[in-house]
Each structure stands twice: as structure tokens, then as C-alpha cells.
Motif scaffolding. Structure first.
Motif: not given
Length: 425
Positions: A389-410, A356-363
Motif C-alpha cells: 500500500l502507498g499514498n500513490s500508486t508509485a509509492a505502493a509499487k515501491l513498497q511491494a518491490y522493496t519487499a520483493v528484493k528481500k525474497i530469494r529462491w533459485d 520482507a514482512a518487516t517492510v511497512p504496509d506490505v503483506k
């Protein structure tokens, strides 16, 4: 300078990350911190409500500034105790913190200052509250526990029976403990919520860009209230003209009323607002950075946060240069444990943080985490605040959820619709 941050949630991780960027800061301590703050700062094994131990640590380590994150130590008088020991601390005094610690005090303050808010009644016991509900028309109301209840002591009711059940939960079965010693029953407002956070030194107010939180647990604002399932900033709901109105009709009168009440306010003044067809209404005040609103705000702030916090402590906000903000929107998605906001399991290993840490503009800000045998594991209901972060709210949402999909626990889960209100979905 050495800085101590008090708290262990996502808000404190974002503050530690931002404060650590200041060229004026040599070391950052976080008490008690979490697995994320351990990578940005030095964790200290002191609970955030242990006032004597925190004061002693600050004295022993010559802490130049203490930043108090959560509401509980503020309500317990930590800022006062540090001040009495000659130490500088950012946040309101115990008396000023009553603005959040007591909803009865807050509603009465709003009434005295003529600040727009929902019609309300206050009650000292459950029986009088039930009698009031039985006598009035069957209408939608909100029942609130007076004291601090981790964001969960507010029950939105569709009819009289739900309201009576809410009173029983708060005042009868004491579901929220001593927080339910008094109650507020108020009209249920219809509209969209917005959060406006401002820093004040008791005279000058520096308003931050508006944010929007998502309190209900599930998509479409369904389900029980939580501490917050995600947030984004800015929100198109709050235009420049509305922000000016909020300053003029809400923030300035509040600072003046607190001063008149001999409870001068310094720190974060966080107005929880409802934008209704009838206009602006104040739902509540918080007296600290919101969690998760703090995360997108810290992602967007380009100015030195330490300069801002010290100017509040020293009464010099009028001398501070205007804050600089990244024009890009930020979206924070909270990943939670299965069962939250009810009972949940702790100690589950979290996978995918490095990816998840490798996704650009995501913390990825940690909230309910700890390190166990070298592995990051869950340690709370709200576990992570994945912020993009993103150039639009939709782009910022996409970045956040792209990172979310990489993180897992039961049992990991999150809302899928954070920021959709801003995108127009």
C-alpha cells in the motif's frame, strides 16, 4: 462462526487473512491451503475439487459459511452440493458458473443481452475453425479454448498462420485437454484491459473499485499469457463515470440475462474488460475473485468481508451499508518459478520471508508454497503475491518491490513494470 475457504492460492490466502479479521469469526479453515494460510488459519488436507470430502468436512465441523475460491470446484457444483446438505456457501451454482466454465456460453449470453463484446464465431471442431480462418482476410484474431484452462487457453494471434497454429494446439494436439472441445475465434481488440469485480445476490450489485491485471509473462506485456503476474487497484483507466457505464451496460444486463436464463447468479461477477477507442468491450467473465486482483482489493477493503459475503448468500445486499475502502492504492507483484508458465521445478527453499514482512504496509500472500521439513518451499508456478500500500500508486509499487528484493529462491523472477501504466511510465 467457523468459515471454510476452498482453494490453495494467493487469492485464498488473502481471503483467509481478511476473513480472520472479522470479530464474528472464531476459526478459519483452508482446503488445501498453502504455507501462508497455515500461519493465518488451519489447513485441511482436502483437494479443492474433492466435492464429497469438502461437503463432509463442512458438515462434520459445523461450518457456518464456505467461501469457494477457484473456478474448478464452482464449475463442479460444490456450492450446489453444500446447499443440498443445508450448508451456506458463497459462490454461484454450477449452472451459473458456466459463465466462466464455457466461453461459448459466455459469448452467446453477451450477444443475447446486447452487451458490447468482440465479434466472434464458435466452432465444435478444429477443421471448421481452420476452414473459417482460411476463407477470411488475414487479420489479427484471438483463439480461445471453450473450457477452463487456468488462464492459459487464450492465444492472441498476429496473423492467419498463428491462428491456424493456435487452433491446432487447442483442438488438434489438445494442449488444454477437454477445455478445447469447442473453440471461440474473435476479433482482436486494441486497448487497455481492466478488471471490475462486483458482488451480487442475484438482484443487488455491489461494485468494487476497478483493478488492472497483467496477464502476459514479461515486461511490456510481452510473452505468453499466464494466470496473472501482478495487479493494482484502483486504476485511473476506470473513472467514476466509466464505472457507472460498466454497471449500467455490463453488470446489470448480465444479472438480468442470467435470471431470465433460469441461472440466477450469486457470488463474484468479475468482468474482464477492454477499453478501446470504440468504447467499452467485455473480453470474458470470471465467476470468482481474481487472482491476483483479490490481493490488492483485500488490502484496501476496510469493511468486514464476512458481512458482504453473507449478504450475497442470504439475498440481503440491499440492506448492507456501503463498503469502506482505504483510499491508498495497492500494488501486487507476483513472484514466479523459473520456467513458468511452462514446466518448472518444485520444492525450492524460499529465503527472506521474515525480512520482507518487516517492510511497512506490505503483506506477502502465498500462492504456490508448502512447508517441507519446517522450511517454506516452492510448490507452484506463481509462488508469492507481494502486495504493498502507498499514498500513490508509485509509492505502493515501491513498497511491494522493496519487499520483493528481500525474497530469494533459485530461479525466482517477476515482472518489473507492474502498475507502470497507472504511473504513466
Amino acid at each position: 462462526m467457523k468459515v471454510l475457504i476452498v482453494g490453495g492460492g494467493g487469492r485464498e490466502h488473502s481471503l483467509a487473512w481478511k476473513i480472520g479479521q472479522s470479530p464474528r469469526v472464531d476459526r478459519v479453515f483452508v482446503a488445501p491451503g498453502n504455507a501462508g494460510t497455515a500461519t493465518e488459519a488451519e489447513n485441511v488436507d482436502i483437494g479443492d475439487s474433492n466435492v464429497p470430502a469438502l461437503v463432509e468436512f463442512a458438515k462434520q465441523n459445523e461450518i457456518g459459511l464456505t467461501v469457494v475460491g477457484p473456478e474448478t470446484p464452482l464449475a463442479a457444483g460444490l456450492v450446489d452440493a453444500l446447499g443440498d446438505s443445508g450448508l451456506r456457501a458463497f459462490g454461484p451454482s454450477k449452472q451459473a458458473a458456466e459463465l466462466e466454465a464455457s466461453k461459448v456460453f459466455c459469448k452467446n449470453m453477451l450477444r443475447h443481452a446486447d452487451i458490447p463484446t468482440a465479434d466472434f464465431r464458435t466452432f465444435r471442431d478444429g477443421e471448421s475453425a481452420k476452414a473459417y480462418l482460411s476463407e477470411r482476410e488475414d487479420a489479427q484474431v484471438v483463439v480461445k479454448a471453450d473450457g477452463l484452462a487456468a488462464g492459459k487457453g487464450v492465444i492472441v494471434c498476429d496473423d492467419r498462420q498463428e491462428a491456424l497454429d493456435a487452433v491446432e494446439r487447442i483442438a488438434g494436439s489438445k494442449e488444454f485437454g477437454e477445455a478445447g472441445s469447442q473453440l471461440v475465434i474473435e476479433e482482436r481488440l486494441v486497448g487497455q484491459e481492466a478488471s471490475v469485480l462486483a458482488i451480487t445476490d442475484g438482484r443487488t450489485i455491489v461494485t468494487m473499485p476497478a483493478a488492472q491485471d497483467h496477464k502476459p509473462a514479461f515486461d511490456g506485456d510481452k510473452g505468453p499469457n499466464t494466470g496473472g503476474m501482478g495487479a493494482y487497484s484502483p486504476t485511473p483507466l476506470v473513472t467514476d463515470s466509466l464505472l457507472s457505464e460498466i454497471e449500467e451496460r455490463v453488470l446489470v444486463p448480465t444479472v438480468h440475462q442470467m435470471k431470465r436464463s433460469r441461472r440466477p447468479f450469486r457470488g463474484v461477477l468479475y468482468a474482464g474488460l477492454m477499453i478501446t477507442k470504440q468504447g467499452l468491450k467485455v473480453l470474458e467473465y470470471n465467476v470468482r475473485f481474481g487472482d491476483p486482483e483479490c490481493q490488492p482489493l483485500m488490502m484496501r477493503l476496510k469493511s468486514d468481508l464476512v458481512d458482504l459475503l453473507e449478504a450475497s448468500v442470504d439475498g440481503k445486499l440491499d440492506q448492507l451499508a456501503p463498503l469502506e475502502w482505504d483510499p491508498r492504492p495497492a500494488v501486487c507483484v507476483v513472484m514466479a518459478s523459473e520456467g513458468y508458465p511452462g514446466p518448472y521445478q518444485r520444492g525450492l527453499p524460499i529465503r527472506g520471508l521474515d525480512e520482507a514482512a518487516t517492510v511497512p504496509d506490505v503483506k506477502v500472500f502465498h500462492a504456490g508454497t508448502r512447508i517441507h521439513e519446517g522450511q517454506v518451499v516452492t510448490n507452484g508456478g506463481r509462488v508469492l503475491g507481494v502486495t504493498g500500500l502507498g499514498n500513490s500508486t508509485a509509492a505502493a509499487k515501491l513498497q511491494a518491490y522493496t519487499a520483493v528484493k528481500k525474497i530469494r529462491w533459485d530461479g525466482a523472477w517477476c515482472r518489473k513494470d507492474i502498475a507502470d501504466k497507472a504511473i504513466g511510465i
